[in-house]
Scaffold this active site. Structure first.
Site, PDB file in Angstrom:
ATOM      1  N   ASP A  95     -36.979 -41.154  28.242  1.00  0.00           N
ATOM      2  CA  ASP A  95     -35.647 -40.703  28.619  1.00  0.00           C
ATOM      3  C   ASP A  95     -34.587 -41.646  28.041  1.00  0.00           C
ATOM      4  O   ASP A  95     -34.606 -42.850  28.279  1.00  0.00           O
ATOM      5  CB  ASP A  95     -35.591 -40.708  30.153  1.00  0.00           C
ATOM      6  CG  ASP A  95     -34.267 -40.230  30.669  1.00  0.00           C
ATOM      7  OD1 ASP A  95     -34.247 -39.155  31.271  1.00  0.00           O
ATOM      8  OD2 ASP A  95     -33.252 -40.937  30.474  1.00  0.00           O
ATOM      9  N   ALA A  96     -33.650 -41.076  27.319  1.00  0.00           N
ATOM     10  CA  ALA A  96     -32.659 -41.901  26.622  1.00  0.00           C
ATOM     11  C   ALA A  96     -31.713 -42.611  27.586  1.00  0.00           C
ATOM     12  O   ALA A  96     -31.297 -43.747  27.331  1.00  0.00           O
ATOM     13  CB  ALA A  96     -31.849 -41.041  25.664  1.00  0.00           C
TER      14      ALA A  96
ATOM     15  N   GLN B 148     -39.911 -28.176  26.505  1.00  0.00           N
ATOM     16  CA  GLN B 148     -39.382 -27.046  25.752  1.00  0.00           C
ATOM     17  C   GLN B 148     -40.459 -26.302  24.970  1.00  0.00           C
ATOM     18  O   GLN B 148     -41.572 -26.798  24.800  1.00  0.00           O
ATOM     19  CB  GLN B 148     -38.315 -27.543  24.767  1.00  0.00           C
ATOM     20  CG  GLN B 148     -38.830 -28.628  23.817  1.00  0.00           C
ATOM     21  CD  GLN B 148     -37.738 -29.522  23.275  1.00  0.00           C
ATOM     22  OE1 GLN B 148     -36.572 -29.146  23.273  1.00  0.00           O
ATOM     23  NE2 GLN B 148     -38.091 -30.699  22.803  1.00  0.00           N
TER      24      GLN B 148
ATOM     25  N   TYR C 111     -26.931 -22.783  11.362  1.00  0.00           N
ATOM     26  CA  TYR C 111     -26.429 -23.008  12.722  1.00  0.00           C
ATOM     27  C   TYR C 111     -25.357 -21.954  13.025  1.00  0.00           C
ATOM     28  O   TYR C 111     -24.645 -21.519  12.110  1.00  0.00           O
ATOM     29  CB  TYR C 111     -25.806 -24.404  12.863  1.00  0.00           C
ATOM     30  CG  TYR C 111     -26.786 -25.563  12.898  1.00  0.00           C
ATOM     31  CD1 TYR C 111     -28.156 -25.357  13.076  1.00  0.00           C
ATOM     32  CD2 TYR C 111     -26.343 -26.870  12.754  1.00  0.00           C
ATOM     33  CE1 TYR C 111     -29.037 -26.427  13.115  1.00  0.00           C
ATOM     34  CE2 TYR C 111     -27.225 -27.953  12.788  1.00  0.00           C
ATOM     35  CZ  TYR C 111     -28.572 -27.713  12.964  1.00  0.00           C
ATOM     36  OH  TYR C 111     -29.437 -28.771  12.998  1.00  0.00           O
TER      37      TYR C 111
ATOM     38  N   GLU D 181     -36.946 -40.727  21.792  1.00  0.00           N
ATOM     39  CA  GLU D 181     -37.147 -39.266  21.786  1.00  0.00           C
ATOM     40  C   GLU D 181     -37.963 -38.910  23.020  1.00  0.00           C
ATOM     41  O   GLU D 181     -38.990 -39.520  23.294  1.00  0.00           O
ATOM     42  CB  GLU D 181     -37.875 -38.873  20.490  1.00  0.00           C
ATOM     43  CG  GLU D 181     -38.532 -37.507  20.488  1.00  0.00           C
ATOM     44  CD  GLU D 181     -37.539 -36.335  20.615  1.00  0.00           C
ATOM     45  OE1 GLU D 181     -36.627 -36.235  19.792  1.00  0.00           O
ATOM     46  OE2 GLU D 181     -37.713 -35.541  21.558  1.00  0.00           O
TER      47      GLU D 181
ATOM     48  N   ASP E 129     -37.680 -35.257  14.844  1.00  0.00           N
ATOM     49  CA  ASP E 129     -38.205 -34.721  13.578  1.00  0.00           C
ATOM     50  C   ASP E 129     -38.299 -35.800  12.511  1.00  0.00           C
ATOM     51  O   ASP E 129     -39.033 -35.652  11.536  1.00  0.00           O
ATOM     52  CB  ASP E 129     -37.333 -33.549  13.089  1.00  0.00           C
ATOM     53  CG  ASP E 129     -35.864 -33.921  13.022  1.00  0.00           C
ATOM     54  OD1 ASP E 129     -35.465 -34.620  12.084  1.00  0.00           O
ATOM     55  OD2 ASP E 129     -35.109 -33.534  13.939  1.00  0.00           O
TER      56      ASP E 129
ATOM     57  N   TYR F 236     -27.042 -31.837   7.613  1.00  0.00           N
ATOM     58  CA  TYR F 236     -26.898 -32.378   8.971  1.00  0.00           C
ATOM     59  C   TYR F 236     -27.366 -33.832   9.036  1.00  0.00           C
ATOM     60  O   TYR F 236     -26.627 -34.732   9.437  1.00  0.00           O
ATOM     61  CB  TYR F 236     -27.689 -31.496   9.934  1.00  0.00           C
ATOM     62  CG  TYR F 236     -27.657 -31.978  11.366  1.00  0.00           C
ATOM     63  CD1 TYR F 236     -26.654 -31.579  12.237  1.00  0.00           C
ATOM     64  CD2 TYR F 236     -28.646 -32.837  11.857  1.00  0.00           C
ATOM     65  CE1 TYR F 236     -26.630 -32.020  13.554  1.00  0.00           C
ATOM     66  CE2 TYR F 236     -28.629 -33.281  13.165  1.00  0.00           C
ATOM     67  CZ  TYR F 236     -27.620 -32.873  14.014  1.00  0.00           C
ATOM     68  OH  TYR F 236     -27.602 -33.322  15.312  1.00  0.00           O
ATOM     69  N   GLN F 237     -28.611 -34.060   8.597  1.00  0.00           N
ATOM     70  CA  GLN F 237     -29.205 -35.411   8.786  1.00  0.00           C
ATOM     71  C   GLN F 237     -28.460 -36.474   7.976  1.00  0.00           C
ATOM     72  O   GLN F 237     -28.274 -37.588   8.432  1.00  0.00           O
ATOM     73  CB  GLN F 237     -30.676 -35.457   8.353  1.00  0.00           C
ATOM     74  CG  GLN F 237     -31.416 -34.168   8.519  1.00  0.00           C
ATOM     75  CD  GLN F 237     -32.157 -34.054   9.825  1.00  0.00           C
ATOM     76  OE1 GLN F 237     -31.889 -34.795  10.770  1.00  0.00           O
ATOM     77  NE2 GLN F 237     -33.075 -33.128   9.874  1.00  0.00           N
TER      78      GLN F 237
ATOM     79  N   ASP G  67     -28.655 -37.542  18.064  1.00  0.00           N
ATOM     80  CA  ASP G  67     -29.066 -36.316  17.375  1.00  0.00           C
ATOM     81  C   ASP G  67     -29.665 -35.376  18.421  1.00  0.00           C
ATOM     82  O   ASP G  67     -30.873 -35.188  18.496  1.00  0.00           O
ATOM     83  CB  ASP G  67     -30.101 -36.668  16.302  1.00  0.00           C
ATOM     84  CG  ASP G  67     -30.629 -35.431  15.612  1.00  0.00           C
ATOM     85  OD1 ASP G  67     -30.002 -34.363  15.716  1.00  0.00           O
ATOM     86  OD2 ASP G  67     -31.701 -35.523  14.967  1.00  0.00           O
TER      87      ASP G  67
HETATM   88  N1  SPD Z   1     -27.355 -25.488  17.470  1.00  0.00           N
HETATM   89  C1  SPD Z   1     -28.365 -26.400  16.993  1.00  0.00           C
HETATM   90  C2  SPD Z   1     -27.953 -27.827  17.030  1.00  0.00           C
HETATM   91  C3  SPD Z   1     -29.075 -28.715  16.656  1.00  0.00           C
HETATM   92  C4  SPD Z   1     -28.689 -30.136  16.514  1.00  0.00           C
HETATM   93  N2  SPD Z   1     -29.832 -31.016  16.336  1.00  0.00           N
HETATM   94  C5  SPD Z   1     -30.587 -30.819  15.173  1.00  0.00           C
HETATM   95  C6  SPD Z   1     -31.656 -31.839  15.034  1.00  0.00           C
HETATM   96  C7  SPD Z   1     -31.999 -32.146  13.617  1.00  0.00           C
HETATM   97  N3  SPD Z   1     -32.528 -33.464  13.471  1.00  0.00           N
END
Ligand code: SPD
Length: 358
Positions: free
Chosen positions: A203-204, A97, A291, A172, A152, A127-128, A222
């Site tokens: 690869d997960a 990516q 988001y 990851e 991250d 989020y986290q 995640d």
């Molecule tokens: N639309 C974005 C969704 C992202 C989800 N993953 C975020 C990773 C943060 N650790």
């Protein structure tokens, strides 16, 4: 942050639907199109960029900018999101990516993968913290935890607040994400410094297939959005490998998109998980202003064994020492937010009810 994926950037399984050259709406709703990863080759190449000091998701810097604005992201067609850029800090490309980091005017630093905002300094906590503590605070004493994606480090940082945890595996796929975050997001990369963390770059799906049955108390997925490499992560075979790797009574928390934009995808995921996990299955959400639609959800599932009541957390992290670990105080999660995360507005209750009760 690309979850596990297998790097199949253009998996296409949808038989119908999509936008034609005239931009006309087709029969399938956008979230279904997205769920089925119908990403035409041209669109997949047309990633976001910075134009006149603004970063815009799904915006192209080539002469097809207008086309890209309309087509590029089948997850949220008909809308774009912009953030004002102070300075571009990093641009690069891995085998998986494109990676972009910039300093924004109002959200601090921003991490973007393939043109989609993954996190910002200001709202990453929402989020986290929720993706980690919703599952871990729902079971008495989690010991073994696996993170899929999460390069991250933010989810690791949150898991490491739990003193009962002995092993934190992370799988990851994209090492570049880890390295970039080490340099630009030290408050997130901090998560990797915990000695309980074991990093597996790869690869997960393969990682999970090789994991001994019944290894984990909790698995946290995640992932980025299910276009390209993360597409597999919303499909039944993936959930089956997760269920196999969980202990009886073990829990899964999986990124599950927005109730405003993706009810069909959420319905599909809930239905698959009800079949696969046999314990409880719920949808929860949190508010993340950067988001699309300002909100994102999680699928919480428990494998049969010991019953898990996600709605009533029994392991309140905010009352434990971990709440201030490394001088980083919990910012978003608390027991009230946990309970509230499962409360759905009426439209979502109606739309998900068929799956909850079927
Ligand atoms: N639309 C974005 C969704 C992202 C989800 N993953 C975020 C990773 C943060 N650790």
């Amino acid at each position: 942050m690309e979850g596990g994926g297998v790097g199949n950037g253009s998996g296409t399984t949808a038989g119908t639907g999509g936008s034609g050259d005239d931009g006309a709406v087709r029969t399938l709703p956008p979230c279904c199109l997205k769920a089925r990863a119908s990403v035409p080759e041209n669109d997949a190449k047309c990633h976001a960029t910075v134009v006149s000091g603004w970063f815009t998701e799904s915006r192209s810097d080539n002469d097809k900018a207008d086309k890209c604005l309309y087509y590029n992201n089948p997850m949220w067609p008909g809308e774009v999101h912009s953030i004002k850029v102070e300075k571009i800090l990093y641009r690069g490309k891995s085998p998986y990516q494109e990676v972009l980091v910039f300093e924004s005017s109002t959200y601090g630093k921003v991490l973007v993968l393939d043109g989609i905002v993954q996190l910002t300094d200001k709202d990453e906590c929402a989020y986290q913290e929720m993706i980690a503590h919703l599952p871990l605070c729902s079971i008495p004493s989690p010991k073994t935890v696996l993170v899929i994606g999460g390069g991250d480090g933010g989810v690791l940082r949150e898991i490491s607040r739990h003193s009962s945890v002995e092993i934190i595996d992370i799988c990851e796929i994209d090492e570049l994400v880890i390295n970039v975050c080490k340099e630009f997001f030290p408050d997130l990369y901090f998560g990797f410094q915990d000695p309980r963390v074991r990093l597996h770059v790869g690869d997960a799906v393969e990682f999970l297939r090789n994991a001994p049955e019944g290894t984990y108390d909790a698995i946290i997925v995640d992932s980025s959005d299910p276009i390209g490499p993360a597409q597999e992560l919303v499909e039944k075979p993936f959930f089956e490998t997760i269920a196999r790797a969980l202990k009886p009574g073990g829990v899964l928390c999986n990124q599950a998109e927005s109730m405003w934009l993706h009810t069909h995808l959420i319905q599909d995921m809930l239905a698959i998980c009800r079949e696969t996990f046999k314990g409880s299955v719920h949808y929860a959400s949190t508010s993340v202003p950067t988001y699309p639609s300002g909100t994102i959800g999680f699928l919480l599932c428990s494998k049969d064994g010991h019953p898990v009541n996600f709605l009533n957390p029994i392991n309140p992290i905010e009352k434990q020492e971990g709440a201030i670990k490394g001088g980083r105080e919990i910012k978003y999660y608390n027991t009230e937010m946990h309970r509230a995360a499962f409360v759905l507005p009426s439209f979502a209750k109606r739309e998900l009810a068929t799956v909850y009760t079927s």
